[in-house]
Design a protein around this motif. Structure first.
Motif, PDB file in Angstrom:
ATOM      1  N   PRO A 184       0.832  -1.213   0.000  1.00  0.00           N
ATOM      2  CA  PRO A 184       0.000   0.000   0.000  1.00  0.00           C
ATOM      3  C   PRO A 184       0.863   1.258   0.000  1.00  0.00           C
ATOM      4  CG  PRO A 184      -0.713  -1.527   1.704  1.00  0.00           C
ATOM      5  CD  PRO A 184       0.578  -2.054   1.159  1.00  0.00           C
ATOM      6  N   ALA A 185       0.347   2.295  -0.662  1.00  0.00           N
ATOM      7  CA  ALA A 185       1.138   3.520  -0.798  1.00  0.00           C
ATOM      8  C   ALA A 185       1.505   4.107   0.556  1.00  0.00           C
ATOM      9  CB  ALA A 185       0.360   4.540  -1.625  1.00  0.00           C
ATOM     10  N   TRP A 186       0.602   4.067   1.511  1.00  0.00           N
ATOM     11  CA  TRP A 186       0.889   4.704   2.794  1.00  0.00           C
ATOM     12  C   TRP A 186       2.069   4.055   3.504  1.00  0.00           C
ATOM     13  CZ3 TRP A 186       0.745   1.734   7.145  1.00  0.00           C
ATOM     14  CH2 TRP A 186      -0.065   0.601   7.141  1.00  0.00           C
ATOM     15  N   GLN A 187       2.319   2.785   3.193  1.00  0.00           N
ATOM     16  CA  GLN A 187       3.464   2.116   3.834  1.00  0.00           C
ATOM     17  C   GLN A 187       4.797   2.620   3.285  1.00  0.00           C
ATOM     18  OE1 GLN A 187       3.068  -2.140   3.756  1.00  0.00           O
ATOM     19  NE2 GLN A 187       1.434  -2.139   5.289  1.00  0.00           N
ATOM     20  N   ARG A 188       4.742   3.297   2.143  1.00  0.00           N
ATOM     21  CA  ARG A 188       5.983   3.837   1.574  1.00  0.00           C
ATOM     22  C   ARG A 188       6.221   5.290   1.991  1.00  0.00           C
ATOM     23  NH1 ARG A 188       4.746   3.717  -3.810  1.00  0.00           N
ATOM     24  NH2 ARG A 188       3.006   2.302  -3.615  1.00  0.00           N
ATOM     25  N   LEU A 189       5.288   5.870   2.735  1.00  0.00           N
ATOM     26  CA  LEU A 189       5.520   7.231   3.246  1.00  0.00           C
ATOM     27  C   LEU A 189       6.685   7.197   4.230  1.00  0.00           C
ATOM     28  CD1 LEU A 189       1.827   8.354   3.851  1.00  0.00           C
ATOM     29  CD2 LEU A 189       3.354   9.145   2.046  1.00  0.00           C
ATOM     30  N   VAL A 190       7.506   8.227   4.175  1.00  0.00           N
ATOM     31  CA  VAL A 190       8.684   8.295   5.047  1.00  0.00           C
ATOM     32  C   VAL A 190       8.277   8.964   6.363  1.00  0.00           C
ATOM     33  CG1 VAL A 190      11.039   9.195   5.255  1.00  0.00           C
ATOM     34  CG2 VAL A 190      10.164   8.472   3.011  1.00  0.00           C
ATOM     35  N   PRO A 191       8.396   8.264   7.486  1.00  0.00           N
ATOM     36  CA  PRO A 191       7.906   8.812   8.759  1.00  0.00           C
ATOM     37  C   PRO A 191       8.474  10.195   9.084  1.00  0.00           C
ATOM     38  CG  PRO A 191       8.536   6.518   9.018  1.00  0.00           C
ATOM     39  CD  PRO A 191       8.953   6.917   7.639  1.00  0.00           C
ATOM     40  N   GLN A 192       9.750  10.409   8.774  1.00  0.00           N
ATOM     41  CA  GLN A 192      10.363  11.714   9.098  1.00  0.00           C
ATOM     42  C   GLN A 192       9.693  12.865   8.351  1.00  0.00           C
ATOM     43  OE1 GLN A 192      12.074   8.988   8.404  1.00  0.00           O
ATOM     44  NE2 GLN A 192      13.737   8.721   9.865  1.00  0.00           N
ATOM     45  N   PHE A 193       9.071  12.556   7.209  1.00  0.00           N
ATOM     46  CA  PHE A 193       8.449  13.622   6.412  1.00  0.00           C
ATOM     47  C   PHE A 193       6.991  13.858   6.813  1.00  0.00           C
ATOM     48  CE2 PHE A 193      11.381  12.297   2.658  1.00  0.00           C
ATOM     49  CZ  PHE A 193      12.468  12.804   3.343  1.00  0.00           C
ATOM     50  N   ALA A 194       6.497  13.084   7.751  1.00  0.00           N
ATOM     51  CA  ALA A 194       5.106  13.274   8.184  1.00  0.00           C
ATOM     52  C   ALA A 194       4.964  14.520   9.051  1.00  0.00           C
ATOM     53  CB  ALA A 194       4.628  12.047   8.949  1.00  0.00           C
ATOM     54  N   HIS A 195       6.070  14.981   9.620  1.00  0.00           N
ATOM     55  CA  HIS A 195       6.063  16.208  10.411  1.00  0.00           C
ATOM     56  C   HIS A 195       5.931  17.393   9.453  1.00  0.00           C
ATOM     57  CE1 HIS A 195       7.592  19.506  12.857  1.00  0.00           C
ATOM     58  NE2 HIS A 195       7.374  18.763  13.918  1.00  0.00           N
ATOM     59  N   PRO A 196       4.960  18.294   9.657  1.00  0.00           N
ATOM     60  CA  PRO A 196       4.707  19.372   8.685  1.00  0.00           C
ATOM     61  C   PRO A 196       5.933  20.246   8.397  1.00  0.00           C
ATOM     62  CG  PRO A 196       2.933  19.255  10.277  1.00  0.00           C
ATOM     63  CD  PRO A 196       3.986  18.316  10.765  1.00  0.00           C
ATOM     64  N   LEU A 197       6.675  20.610   9.431  1.00  0.00           N
ATOM     65  CA  LEU A 197       7.820  21.485   9.190  1.00  0.00           C
ATOM     66  C   LEU A 197       8.931  20.738   8.452  1.00  0.00           C
ATOM     67  CD1 LEU A 197       9.264  24.147   9.391  1.00  0.00           C
ATOM     68  CD2 LEU A 197       9.979  23.546  11.706  1.00  0.00           C
ATOM     69  N   ARG A 198       9.175  19.494   8.853  1.00  0.00           N
ATOM     70  CA  ARG A 198      10.214  18.724   8.154  1.00  0.00           C
ATOM     71  C   ARG A 198       9.818  18.494   6.699  1.00  0.00           C
ATOM     72  NH1 ARG A 198      11.023  15.943  13.313  1.00  0.00           N
ATOM     73  NH2 ARG A 198       9.782  14.151  12.694  1.00  0.00           N
ATOM     74  N   PHE A 199       8.531  18.298   6.453  1.00  0.00           N
ATOM     75  CA  PHE A 199       8.045  18.143   5.082  1.00  0.00           C
ATOM     76  C   PHE A 199       8.372  19.408   4.282  1.00  0.00           C
ATOM     77  CE2 PHE A 199       4.878  18.568   1.759  1.00  0.00           C
ATOM     78  CZ  PHE A 199       4.808  17.301   1.221  1.00  0.00           C
ATOM     79  N   SER A 200       8.112  20.579   4.872  1.00  0.00           N
ATOM     80  CA  SER A 200       8.378  21.841   4.171  1.00  0.00           C
ATOM     81  C   SER A 200       9.876  22.036   3.949  1.00  0.00           C
ATOM     82  CB  SER A 200       7.818  23.018   4.971  1.00  0.00           C
ATOM     83  OG  SER A 200       6.414  22.959   5.010  1.00  0.00           O
ATOM     84  N   ILE A 201      10.672  21.675   4.941  1.00  0.00           N
ATOM     85  CA  ILE A 201      12.135  21.806   4.799  1.00  0.00           C
ATOM     86  C   ILE A 201      12.614  20.965   3.620  1.00  0.00           C
ATOM     87  CG2 ILE A 201      14.357  21.220   5.860  1.00  0.00           C
ATOM     88  CD1 ILE A 201      13.020  21.862   8.597  1.00  0.00           C
ATOM     89  N   ILE A 202      12.162  19.732   3.565  1.00  0.00           N
ATOM     90  CA  ILE A 202      12.602  18.839   2.495  1.00  0.00           C
ATOM     91  C   ILE A 202      12.071  19.325   1.148  1.00  0.00           C
ATOM     92  CG2 ILE A 202      12.441  16.481   1.591  1.00  0.00           C
ATOM     93  CD1 ILE A 202      14.313  16.628   3.910  1.00  0.00           C
ATOM     94  N   ALA A 203      10.832  19.814   1.126  1.00  0.00           N
ATOM     95  CA  ALA A 203      10.264  20.342  -0.129  1.00  0.00           C
ATOM     96  C   ALA A 203      11.091  21.511  -0.642  1.00  0.00           C
ATOM     97  CB  ALA A 203       8.820  20.772   0.092  1.00  0.00           C
ATOM     98  N   ALA A 204      11.540  22.367   0.273  1.00  0.00           N
ATOM     99  CA  ALA A 204      12.369  23.513  -0.132  1.00  0.00           C
ATOM    100  C   ALA A 204      13.728  23.037  -0.639  1.00  0.00           C
ATOM    101  CB  ALA A 204      12.552  24.462   1.051  1.00  0.00           C
ATOM    102  N   LEU A 205      14.332  22.093   0.070  1.00  0.00           N
ATOM    103  CA  LEU A 205      15.664  21.619  -0.316  1.00  0.00           C
ATOM    104  C   LEU A 205      15.634  20.816  -1.616  1.00  0.00           C
ATOM    105  CD1 LEU A 205      17.124  20.502   3.149  1.00  0.00           C
ATOM    106  CD2 LEU A 205      17.725  22.541   1.825  1.00  0.00           C
ATOM    107  N   ALA A 206      14.485  20.216  -1.931  1.00  0.00           N
ATOM    108  CA  ALA A 206      14.404  19.349  -3.107  1.00  0.00           C
ATOM    109  C   ALA A 206      14.626  20.121  -4.404  1.00  0.00           C
ATOM    110  CB  ALA A 206      13.053  18.650  -3.144  1.00  0.00           C
ATOM    111  N   GLY A 207      14.296  21.412  -4.402  1.00  0.00           N
ATOM    112  CA  GLY A 207      14.468  22.204  -5.615  1.00  0.00           C
ATOM    113  C   GLY A 207      15.781  22.963  -5.650  1.00  0.00           C
ATOM    114  N   ALA A 208      16.688  22.625  -4.750  1.00  0.00           N
ATOM    115  CA  ALA A 208      17.931  23.401  -4.643  1.00  0.00           C
ATOM    116  C   ALA A 208      19.148  22.504  -4.545  1.00  0.00           C
ATOM    117  CB  ALA A 208      17.860  24.303  -3.413  1.00  0.00           C
ATOM    118  N   ASP A 209      20.279  23.028  -5.033  1.00  0.00           N
ATOM    119  CA  ASP A 209      21.556  22.360  -4.745  1.00  0.00           C
ATOM    120  C   ASP A 209      21.822  22.485  -3.252  1.00  0.00           C
ATOM    121  OD1 ASP A 209      22.218  21.485  -7.243  1.00  0.00           O
ATOM    122  OD2 ASP A 209      23.420  23.234  -7.776  1.00  0.00           O
TER     123      ASP A 209
END
Lengths: 106, 147
Positions: free
Chosen positions: A8-33
Motif C-alpha cells: 500500500p502507498a501509505w506504507q511507503r511514506l517516510v515517517p520523518q516527512f510526516a512532520h509538517p515542518l520537516r516536510f516543508s524543509i525537504i520540499a524547499a531543499l528538493a528544488g535546490a543544490d
C-alpha cells in the motif's frame, strides 16, 4: 528505499516527512543544490531554534547534509538533501500522489 | 508546532493532495528566492558590458576611459551581488552558471571584435554589438529565472 509490489502507498511514506515542518524543509531543499539557513528559515517561516532542531533530526536520519563555513568573519550554514534524502523524497511524493489519485487507498 | 507525527495510515486523498500542493508551493518559493542574485548579476553583467561595448565603438580619449571605469564598477557590483547574496543555489545552478558565463564571454568577445572593426566604429555596428550581449545575457537571466 525499495518498493515492494502490492505494498500500500501509505506504507511507503517516510515517517520523518510526516512532520509538517520537516516536510516543508525537504520540499524547499528538493528544488535546490543547497539553501542557506536564513533563506530556508524564511522559506518555511519558522524560528531559528525550531529550524535548527528539525535540521538536526533530518541530519541524524541521513536525509540531509549540513555545511558550516565562514565568509570573512561571519558564519554561514547551508543545508542540502543527501542522495538518500532525495531518493526518500521521491518515494514519499510518489506515495502521496498514489494516495491522492486513489481515494480508497490509505 | 508539535513533534508528534501523524501515523502514515491517517493520510487520505484530500490530505495527500494538500501536502502535494504545499510541496509545490514551498519548493517554488525556495527556488525563486535562490535565483534572484544570479538573475540580477547576469542582467548587470549584460548591461555593463553592452554599454561598455558601445562606448568602445563610439567614444575616444577621456570619455572612453570614463565609460570603461563605469563599466568596471558595474561589473564589480554584479560580482558582489553573486558573492554577497548568492547564498542559496537552485538545483543544477553551478553547471548552468558555467554555461552562462561561457556564453557571455563568447558574446562579449564577438562584440569587441565588431566594435573594434572599421565597420563597427559607427552607431549601427555599435548597436549590433551591444544587442548581441543584451540578447545573450537576458536570455541567460530568463533561463535561470525559469529553471
Amino acid at each position: 528505499m525499495t518498493t515492494v509490489p502490492g505494498e500500500p502507498a501509505w506504507q511507503r511514506l517516510v515517517p520523518q516527512f510526516a512532520h509538517p515542518l520537516r516536510f516543508s524543509i525537504i520540499a524547499a531543499l528538493a528544488g535546490a543544490d543547497s539553501l542557506d539557513f536564513r533563506d530556508l528559515r524564511n522559506g518555511v517561516q519558522t524560528s531559528d531554534s525550531t529550524l535548527s532542531k528539525q535540521l538536526k533530526v533530518l541530519e541524524d536520519a541521513g536525509l540531509i547534509a549540513i555545511r558550516k563555513s565562514f565568509v570573512g568573519k561571519y558564519p554561514r550554514t547551508s543545508a542540502r538533501l543527501s542522495d538518500a534524502g532525495r531518493t526518500a523524497w521521491r518515494t514519499h511524493l510518489q506515495a502521496l500522489r498514489e494516495i491522492a489519485g486513489s481515494p480508497d487507498e490509505g | 508546532m508539535s513533534d508528534d507525527e501523524p501515523l502514515p495510515e491517517s493520510f487520505d486523498a484530500a490530505q495527500a493532495r494538500e501536502w502535494l500542493a504545499r510541496a509545490d508551493a514551498v519548493g517554488a518559493a525556495a527556488a525563486a528566492s535562490a535565483s534572484w542574485p544570479a538573475v540580477a548579476a547576469l542582467l548587470g553583467l549584460g548591461a555593463a558590458t553592452s554599454m561598455g561595448t558601445m562606448a568602445m565603438a563610439l567614444t575616444t580619449g577621456a570619455a572612453y576611459l570614463a565609460c570603461m571605469l563605469a563599466m568596471f564598477v558595474w561589473l564589480g557590483v554584479s560580482l558582489a551581488c553573486v558573492i554577497g547574496f548568492g547564498r542559496s543555489h537552485k538545483l543544477g545552478f553551478r553547471r548552468r552558471w558555467g554555461g552562462y558565463i561561457a556564453l557571455w564571454a563568447a558574446a562579449y568577445a564577438v562584440a569587441i571584435a565588431i566594435a573594434t572593426s572599421p565597420q563597427g566604429r559607427g552607431v549601427v555596428g555599435a548597436c549590433a554589438a551591444a544587442a548581441l550581449i543584451l540578447v545573450v545575457t537576458v536570455g541567460c537571466a530568463w533561463r535561470e529565472a525559469r529553471a
